[in-house]
Design an enzyme around this catalytic site. Structure first.
Site, PDB file in Angstrom:
ATOM      1  N   LYS A   1       0.831  -1.212   0.000  1.00 17.81           N
ATOM      2  CA  LYS A   1       0.000   0.000   0.000  1.00 17.81           C
ATOM      3  C   LYS A   1       0.865   1.263   0.000  1.00 17.81           C
ATOM      4  O   LYS A   1       0.590   2.203  -0.753  1.00 17.81           O
ATOM      5  CB  LYS A   1      -0.893  -0.042   1.250  1.00 17.81           C
ATOM      6  CG  LYS A   1      -1.810   1.132   1.451  1.00 17.81           C
ATOM      7  CD  LYS A   1      -2.911   0.760   2.411  1.00 17.81           C
ATOM      8  CE  LYS A   1      -2.537   0.910   3.869  1.00 17.81           C
ATOM      9  NZ  LYS A   1      -2.364   2.298   4.316  1.00 17.81           N
ATOM     10  N   SER A   2       1.911   1.282   0.804  1.00 25.82           N
ATOM     11  CA  SER A   2       2.750   2.491   0.869  1.00 25.82           C
ATOM     12  C   SER A   2       3.440   2.735  -0.466  1.00 25.82           C
ATOM     13  O   SER A   2       3.529   3.874  -0.938  1.00 25.82           O
ATOM     14  CB  SER A   2       3.814   2.336   1.958  1.00 25.82           C
ATOM     15  OG  SER A   2       3.210   2.411   3.216  1.00 25.82           O
TER      16      SER A   2
ATOM     17  N   GLY B   1      -4.885   8.285   5.637  1.00 26.39           N
ATOM     18  CA  GLY B   1      -3.984   9.348   6.099  1.00 26.39           C
ATOM     19  C   GLY B   1      -2.855   9.576   5.105  1.00 26.39           C
ATOM     20  O   GLY B   1      -2.399  10.704   4.902  1.00 26.39           O
TER      21      GLY B   1
ATOM     22  N   ASP C   1       2.799  -0.171  11.904  1.00 27.04           N
ATOM     23  CA  ASP C   1       1.552  -0.797  11.457  1.00 27.04           C
ATOM     24  C   ASP C   1       1.393  -2.229  11.962  1.00 27.04           C
ATOM     25  O   ASP C   1       0.309  -2.808  11.863  1.00 27.04           O
ATOM     26  CB  ASP C   1       1.467  -0.784   9.924  1.00 27.04           C
ATOM     27  CG  ASP C   1       1.243   0.629   9.393  1.00 27.04           C
ATOM     28  OD1 ASP C   1       0.809   1.500  10.175  1.00 27.04           O
ATOM     29  OD2 ASP C   1       1.509   0.856   8.200  1.00 27.04           O
TER      30      ASP C   1
ATOM     31  N   ARG D   1      -5.523   3.195  18.703  1.00 24.95           N
ATOM     32  CA  ARG D   1      -5.195   1.762  18.739  1.00 24.95           C
ATOM     33  C   ARG D   1      -4.763   1.306  20.130  1.00 24.95           C
ATOM     34  O   ARG D   1      -4.961   0.139  20.474  1.00 24.95           O
ATOM     35  CB  ARG D   1      -4.122   1.435  17.684  1.00 24.95           C
ATOM     36  CG  ARG D   1      -4.703   1.462  16.281  1.00 24.95           C
ATOM     37  CD  ARG D   1      -3.715   1.066  15.201  1.00 24.95           C
ATOM     38  NE  ARG D   1      -4.384   1.049  13.902  1.00 24.95           N
ATOM     39  CZ  ARG D   1      -3.773   1.114  12.723  1.00 24.95           C
ATOM     40  NH1 ARG D   1      -2.447   1.197  12.687  1.00 24.95           N
ATOM     41  NH2 ARG D   1      -4.456   1.087  11.596  1.00 24.95           N
TER      42      ARG D   1
HETATM   43  C1  S3P Z   1       2.685   5.242   5.974  1.00 24.51           C
HETATM   44  C2  S3P Z   1       3.337   5.658   7.087  1.00 24.51           C
HETATM   45  C3  S3P Z   1       2.912   5.332   8.456  1.00 24.51           C
HETATM   46  C4  S3P Z   1       1.937   4.175   8.482  1.00 24.51           C
HETATM   47  C5  S3P Z   1       0.890   4.281   7.430  1.00 24.51           C
HETATM   48  C6  S3P Z   1       1.504   4.350   6.044  1.00 24.51           C
HETATM   49  C7  S3P Z   1       3.196   5.663   4.666  1.00 24.51           C
HETATM   50  O1  S3P Z   1       2.341   6.489   9.029  1.00 24.51           O
HETATM   51  O2  S3P Z   1       1.323   4.062   9.743  1.00 24.51           O
HETATM   52  O3  S3P Z   1       0.012   3.150   7.475  1.00 24.51           O
HETATM   53  O4  S3P Z   1       2.833   5.043   3.639  1.00 24.51           O
HETATM   54  O5  S3P Z   1       3.973   6.631   4.637  1.00 24.51           O
HETATM   55  P1  S3P Z   1       3.279   7.566   9.783  1.00 24.51           P
HETATM   56  O6  S3P Z   1       4.449   7.744   8.921  1.00 24.51           O
HETATM   57  O7  S3P Z   1       2.506   8.827   9.933  1.00 24.51           O
HETATM   58  O8  S3P Z   1       3.591   6.921  11.100  1.00 24.51           O
END
Ligand code: S3P
Length: 428
Positions: free
Chosen positions: A21-22, A93, A314, A345
């Protein structure tokens, strides 16, 4: 929909999982800004990525499909168009924060919102640096979405030390840096996932234990051709299930092995987990390979603090649940950040672990408990959080009696097909 989980039969077989996903978010956003056509293979159909896709479409980017790939017609750095409607990041987010970086460098105004969960998530962390670069961003008085972003071009380059170890904040500033006049630097005191740096091939230096990433504005990214590796965060649910259900043995194929994401494997191996990794290659700087996992008698004294927290961010719900199922002492501290994810969480983990019979001590920044073999099934509170739902599905596989997961298909946010994969192993 409620899902009912009971004790599992041995989990066996070979699996390929939806793409990371990232990496997917970054591939879409960078492809949108590229000077040509990108092709993304094994692009996952996860809820969060569909949001990013819809957002770039609303910004005038052409997205189509051929037999194997998602095809994105990049617009170059100056080619996005003003959206007609408010952009909707849904539950994501990553969409909201990374896209805000790009929208900050536009000559138009745009608005961005999301679902109930996203509208509670903190945005001051991106509003501060992006404002310093010259964008003006309106939000609610509590610095949550909806956001209205008054972009500016060119932005001012900044040097920014991250006050929270967050890959999303780092990436928002780096993507905004593409639209700045000069070189923007981001300083990290605790490492977080580095997919943006890898995909843009950004120069990195180290100084006094800090990592410094820089990006020089005005250089249009080239188009991307990529097979998206399987998501290691999704793989972790199956890995934990195979480790805790007797006689299990699985192979997961072509999973992303970026070292800023694989800490979970190290922690589970330290607990006695038989996990063998075979790296097979790399795609645009992202290593991938196969992971073999067999049932193991897990135990240990697991303390997660400091630099481990962003590297496991995560996987923390799953790690807590895995520790709950074995003879382990588990302690998580310095993880206040977990209260600001898709749900609080910490509160949900404490509540649900207690309802499964564990004696959990809650702290403002974490919690602690002793794991035990005989956890009992319970009705779980998920607040629509995909990772809480999937973590407690794994708990249910090892619990006595039934575990009920409400809103079970929230898993589609990051792991479409999760229940199809798991269901054959749940006893009736
Ligand atoms: C992500 C970064 C993380 C993670 C999120 C995906 C990303 O958040 O928790 O599920 O793809 O950059 P943070 O970097 O705000 O901790």
């Amino acid at each position: 929909m409620d899902a009912v989980v009971r004790r599992a039969r041995p989990i066996t077989g070979e699996f390929t999982l939806p793409g990371d996903k990232s990496i997917g978010h970054r591939a879409l956003l960078i492809a949108a800004l590229a000077n040509g056509t990108s092709e993304l293979r094994q692009f996952p159909n996860s809820g969060d990525l569909v949001r990013t896709l819809d957002c770039i479409r609303s910004l005038g980017v052409g997205v189509g499909r051929n037999e194997t790939s998602l095809v994105i017609e990049g617009k170059g750095l100056g080619g996005l168009r003003e959206p007609e409607q408010t952009l909707d990041a849904g539950n994501s987010g990553t969409t909201a924060r990374l896209l805000s970086g790009i929208l900050s460098g536009q000559t138009f105004q745009s608005s961005l919102t999301g679902d109930q969960s996203l509208r509670r998530r903190p945005m001051k962390r991106i509003i501060d640096p992006l404002s310093r670069m010259g964008a003006r961003i309106d939000s609610t008085p509590g610095f949550t979405p909806p956001l209205t972003i008054h972009g500016r071009f060119p932005l001012k380059p900044i040097s920014y030390e991250l006050p929270v170890p967050s890959a999303q904040v780092k990436s928002a500033v780096l993507l905004a840096g593409l639209f700045a006049e000069g070189t923007t630097t981001v300083v990290e005191t605790q490492p977080s996932r580095d997919h943006t740096e890898r995909m843009l091939s950004l120069p990195i230096t180290e100084q006094g234990g800090k990592k410094i990433v820089s990006v020089t504005g005005g250089k249009t990214p080239g188009p991307i051709q990529m097979n998206i590796p399987g998501d290691i965060s999704s793989a972790s649910y199956l890995i934990a299930a195979a480790l805790t259900v007797p006689q299990s043995e699985i192979v997961l194929r072509n999973i992303g092995l970026n070292p800023t994401r694989t800490r979970i494997l190290g922690v589970l191996q330290n607990m006695g987990g038989q996990i063998h990794v075979h790296e097979r290659g790399s795609e645009l700087g992202e290593p991938f390979g196969d992971i073999h996992v067999s049932f193991s008698a897990l135990s240990g004294n697991i303390t997660i603090t400091g630099r481990d927290v962003p590297l496991l961010i995560d996987e923390l719900p799953l790690l807590a649940v895995t520790a709950a199922l074995c003879k382990a002492h588990f302690q998580l501290r310095e993880a206040r950040e977990l209260r600001h994810k898709e749900s609080d969480r910490i509160a949900l983990l404490v509540r649900n672990l207690r309802s499964m019979g564990l004696d959990v001590e809650e702290y403002e920044d974490g919690f602690a408990f002793e794991g035990k073999k005989n956890v009992i099934g319970a009705r779980i509170q998920t607040d629509g959080d995909h990772r809480v739902a999937m973590a407690f599905a794994v708990a249910g596989l090892g619990a006595h009696g039934e575990t009920v997961i409400p809103d079970a298909h929230s898993s589609d946010i990051s792991f479409p097909g999760f229940w199809d994969l798991l269901s054959p192993f749940i006893t009736s």
